[in-house]
Design a protein around this motif. Sequence first.
Motif, PDB file in Angstrom:
ATOM      1  N   ASN A  44       0.842  -1.201   0.000  1.00  0.00           N
ATOM      2  CA  ASN A  44       0.000   0.000   0.000  1.00  0.00           C
ATOM      3  C   ASN A  44       0.880   1.254   0.000  1.00  0.00           C
ATOM      4  O   ASN A  44       1.281   1.730   1.060  1.00  0.00           O
ATOM      5  N   PRO A  45       1.176   1.791  -1.183  1.00  0.00           N
ATOM      6  CA  PRO A  45       2.051   2.979  -1.272  1.00  0.00           C
ATOM      7  C   PRO A  45       1.492   4.205  -0.568  1.00  0.00           C
ATOM      8  O   PRO A  45       2.224   5.167  -0.335  1.00  0.00           O
ATOM      9  N   LYS A  46       0.199   4.173  -0.209  1.00  0.00           N
ATOM     10  CA  LYS A  46      -0.425   5.321   0.443  1.00  0.00           C
ATOM     11  C   LYS A  46      -0.448   5.188   1.968  1.00  0.00           C
ATOM     12  O   LYS A  46      -1.186   5.912   2.643  1.00  0.00           O
ATOM     13  N   SER A  47       0.343   4.296   2.525  1.00  0.00           N
ATOM     14  CA  SER A  47       0.381   4.123   3.977  1.00  0.00           C
ATOM     15  C   SER A  47       1.274   5.180   4.625  1.00  0.00           C
ATOM     16  O   SER A  47       2.498   5.041   4.668  1.00  0.00           O
ATOM     17  N   GLY A  48       0.651   6.233   5.104  1.00  0.00           N
ATOM     18  CA  GLY A  48       1.411   7.285   5.778  1.00  0.00           C
ATOM     19  C   GLY A  48       2.090   6.793   7.029  1.00  0.00           C
ATOM     20  O   GLY A  48       3.201   7.223   7.368  1.00  0.00           O
ATOM     21  N   LEU A  49       1.421   5.874   7.724  1.00  0.00           N
ATOM     22  CA  LEU A  49       1.983   5.376   8.988  1.00  0.00           C
ATOM     23  C   LEU A  49       3.280   4.603   8.750  1.00  0.00           C
ATOM     24  O   LEU A  49       4.186   4.632   9.588  1.00  0.00           O
ATOM     25  N   ALA A  50       3.400   3.928   7.613  1.00  0.00           N
ATOM     26  CA  ALA A  50       4.645   3.228   7.291  1.00  0.00           C
ATOM     27  C   ALA A  50       5.778   4.233   7.096  1.00  0.00           C
ATOM     28  O   ALA A  50       6.909   4.011   7.548  1.00  0.00           O
ATOM     29  N   HIS A  51       5.475   5.357   6.435  1.00  0.00           N
ATOM     30  CA  HIS A  51       6.486   6.406   6.277  1.00  0.00           C
ATOM     31  C   HIS A  51       6.888   6.992   7.635  1.00  0.00           C
ATOM     32  O   HIS A  51       8.069   7.256   7.879  1.00  0.00           O
ATOM     33  N   VAL A  52       5.901   7.192   8.511  1.00  0.00           N
ATOM     34  CA  VAL A  52       6.207   7.720   9.847  1.00  0.00           C
ATOM     35  C   VAL A  52       7.143   6.781  10.584  1.00  0.00           C
ATOM     36  O   VAL A  52       8.118   7.216  11.228  1.00  0.00           O
ATOM     37  N   ASN A  53       6.878   5.498  10.498  1.00  0.00           N
ATOM     38  CA  ASN A  53       7.721   4.537  11.201  1.00  0.00           C
ATOM     39  C   ASN A  53       9.108   4.421  10.580  1.00  0.00           C
ATOM     40  O   ASN A  53      10.103   4.247  11.292  1.00  0.00           O
ATOM     41  N   LEU A  54       9.191   4.533   9.263  1.00  0.00           N
ATOM     42  CA  LEU A  54      10.501   4.583   8.623  1.00  0.00           C
ATOM     43  C   LEU A  54      11.268   5.812   9.102  1.00  0.00           C
ATOM     44  O   LEU A  54      12.473   5.751   9.384  1.00  0.00           O
ATOM     45  N   GLY A  55      10.563   6.935   9.210  1.00  0.00           N
ATOM     46  CA  GLY A  55      11.193   8.146   9.726  1.00  0.00           C
ATOM     47  C   GLY A  55      11.707   7.961  11.137  1.00  0.00           C
ATOM     48  O   GLY A  55      12.810   8.416  11.486  1.00  0.00           O
ATOM     49  N   ALA A  56      10.925   7.267  11.962  1.00  0.00           N
ATOM     50  CA  ALA A  56      11.352   7.024  13.351  1.00  0.00           C
ATOM     51  C   ALA A  56      12.598   6.147  13.390  1.00  0.00           C
ATOM     52  O   ALA A  56      13.484   6.347  14.230  1.00  0.00           O
ATOM     53  N   VAL A  57      12.674   5.177  12.465  1.00  0.00           N
ATOM     54  CA  VAL A  57      13.871   4.324  12.390  1.00  0.00           C
ATOM     55  C   VAL A  57      15.095   5.165  12.040  1.00  0.00           C
ATOM     56  O   VAL A  57      16.144   5.067  12.686  1.00  0.00           O
ATOM     57  N   TYR A  58      14.952   6.031  11.023  1.00  0.00           N
ATOM     58  CA  TYR A  58      16.069   6.890  10.634  1.00  0.00           C
ATOM     59  C   TYR A  58      16.454   7.840  11.773  1.00  0.00           C
ATOM     60  O   TYR A  58      17.643   8.103  12.004  1.00  0.00           O
ATOM     61  N   GLN A  59      15.444   8.325  12.479  1.00  0.00           N
ATOM     62  CA  GLN A  59      15.727   9.249  13.575  1.00  0.00           C
ATOM     63  C   GLN A  59      16.503   8.552  14.684  1.00  0.00           C
ATOM     64  O   GLN A  59      17.418   9.128  15.269  1.00  0.00           O
ATOM     65  N   GLN A  60      16.141   7.309  14.981  1.00  0.00           N
ATOM     66  CA  GLN A  60      16.877   6.555  15.996  1.00  0.00           C
ATOM     67  C   GLN A  60      18.319   6.297  15.566  1.00  0.00           C
ATOM     68  O   GLN A  60      19.195   6.112  16.404  1.00  0.00           O
ATOM     69  N   GLN A  61      18.558   6.303  14.261  1.00  0.00           N
ATOM     70  CA  GLN A  61      19.908   6.103  13.741  1.00  0.00           C
ATOM     71  C   GLN A  61      20.634   7.428  13.520  1.00  0.00           C
ATOM     72  O   GLN A  61      21.687   7.458  12.888  1.00  0.00           O
ATOM     73  N   ALA A  62      20.037   8.520  14.046  1.00  0.00           N
ATOM     74  CA  ALA A  62      20.620   9.859  13.940  1.00  0.00           C
ATOM     75  C   ALA A  62      20.717  10.327  12.483  1.00  0.00           C
ATOM     76  O   ALA A  62      21.592  11.120  12.131  1.00  0.00           O
ATOM     77  N   GLN A  63      19.817   9.837  11.629  1.00  0.00           N
ATOM     78  CA  GLN A  63      19.762  10.281  10.228  1.00  0.00           C
ATOM     79  C   GLN A  63      18.559  11.226  10.087  1.00  0.00           C
ATOM     80  O   GLN A  63      17.522  10.876   9.514  1.00  0.00           O
ATOM     81  N   ASP A  64      18.712  12.426  10.654  1.00  0.00           N
ATOM     82  CA  ASP A  64      17.589  13.347  10.766  1.00  0.00           C
ATOM     83  C   ASP A  64      17.021  13.776   9.420  1.00  0.00           C
ATOM     84  O   ASP A  64      15.797  13.899   9.262  1.00  0.00           O
ATOM     85  N   GLU A  65      17.860  14.010   8.439  1.00  0.00           N
ATOM     86  CA  GLU A  65      17.362  14.466   7.142  1.00  0.00           C
ATOM     87  C   GLU A  65      16.525  13.389   6.460  1.00  0.00           C
ATOM     88  O   GLU A  65      15.494  13.674   5.845  1.00  0.00           O
ATOM     89  N   ALA A  66      16.971  12.134   6.575  1.00  0.00           N
ATOM     90  CA  ALA A  66      16.192  11.029   6.012  1.00  0.00           C
ATOM     91  C   ALA A  66      14.866  10.887   6.752  1.00  0.00           C
ATOM     92  O   ALA A  66      13.822  10.598   6.139  1.00  0.00           O
TER      93      ALA A  66
END
Length: 360
Positions: A237-259
């Motif tokens: 489901n390419p329209k899953s906003g929540l999946a993008h949010v969780n991907l963002g949280a993963v990047y944030q935990q890895q200190a990849q703020d821009e991603a």
Amino acid sequence: RRPWNRKLVIEKIPFFIVSLVFGSVALIAKQGVTQESTLWMKILMGTKSSVFYIEKFFVPIHLSVLYPYAHSITLSSPDFFIPMLIVIGLVGIAVASHRKNTFITFGIAWYLLTLVPTFFNFAKGGFFYVASDRYAYIPQLGIIFLLLTAIDRYLSSHPQKNIRTALSIACIFCISAFAYLSYQQSLVWRSTDTLFKHTLQYYPEAIPARMNLGYVYRESKLFDQAKAQFDEILRINPKSGLAHVNLGAVYQQQAQDEAAIAEYKKAIDVQPTLLDGYFSLGMLYEKQGKLDDAYKMYKEVERINPAYYAIYNNLASIEVQRGNVPEAEAHYKEAIALNPYYADAHFNLGAIYFSAHRLQ
């Protein structure tokens, strides 16, 4: 057998009243859920689940914590046309048996009528589910009643010892087999990881299962596995906003703020009303010291859902950092007005009062 009379009806009235009260409370509590599907969809899913539970009663394999359904809900589909015919057939048997074999009528009626309240719960969070195991516990008493009554009548008309012995052996075998299957199924619930992996064995496109599995991996700092789950959700489901949010949280935990920021923005693009996208982006901006950007994100959350009390705590946090204490105090009070038990807002408001020496 008691004959129908006025006393028989009157003594049942208190039970009907209690049932009506609890049923009304349940419908009010699930009002949001009931509005996610039409009446016709509920009927179609209801007939499908009615047959599904019978199947799982006699052949309890491929059990799962979730039974998602991702296809069109229409009578022209065999997924619904066949169950509809079976349910109509069961109702016909119940009606035809009400004079000579009332136990059949009672068993079928018990099964179907106690399932009806569950027909309102098929749509949850934008997903459809065929069934939920716990909903079948009470209805399946009707099936058990039918089986035991039929066995009892058969034994009464066939008193031979060898028949009783054969039935006893069959019962012992069934009980032993079901006990073993129950034990095996209990192992599935050993952890969240095993639970949702088991679901994905049978329903690989079950987005809620993948989402929960991704949460587990993210919390366990298994970032590659977490990304794999969220990426797979986006493939489904390419329209899953929540999946993008969780991907963002993963990047944030890895200190990849821009991603992380890029993923949060994608979440907002595909789901403009998804609170988590704005909220997560705002919190990251605030962490970076970009207070104006954070404030804009928080205000978007307030615009979309003014009743979301937690956002006022975040708005107040921005005002405190800006030095606007009166505005922060007003926001904390808004949060408390919406949720008097919101501890964070009470604590932060108390901190403001303490700093201002307003100890009373």
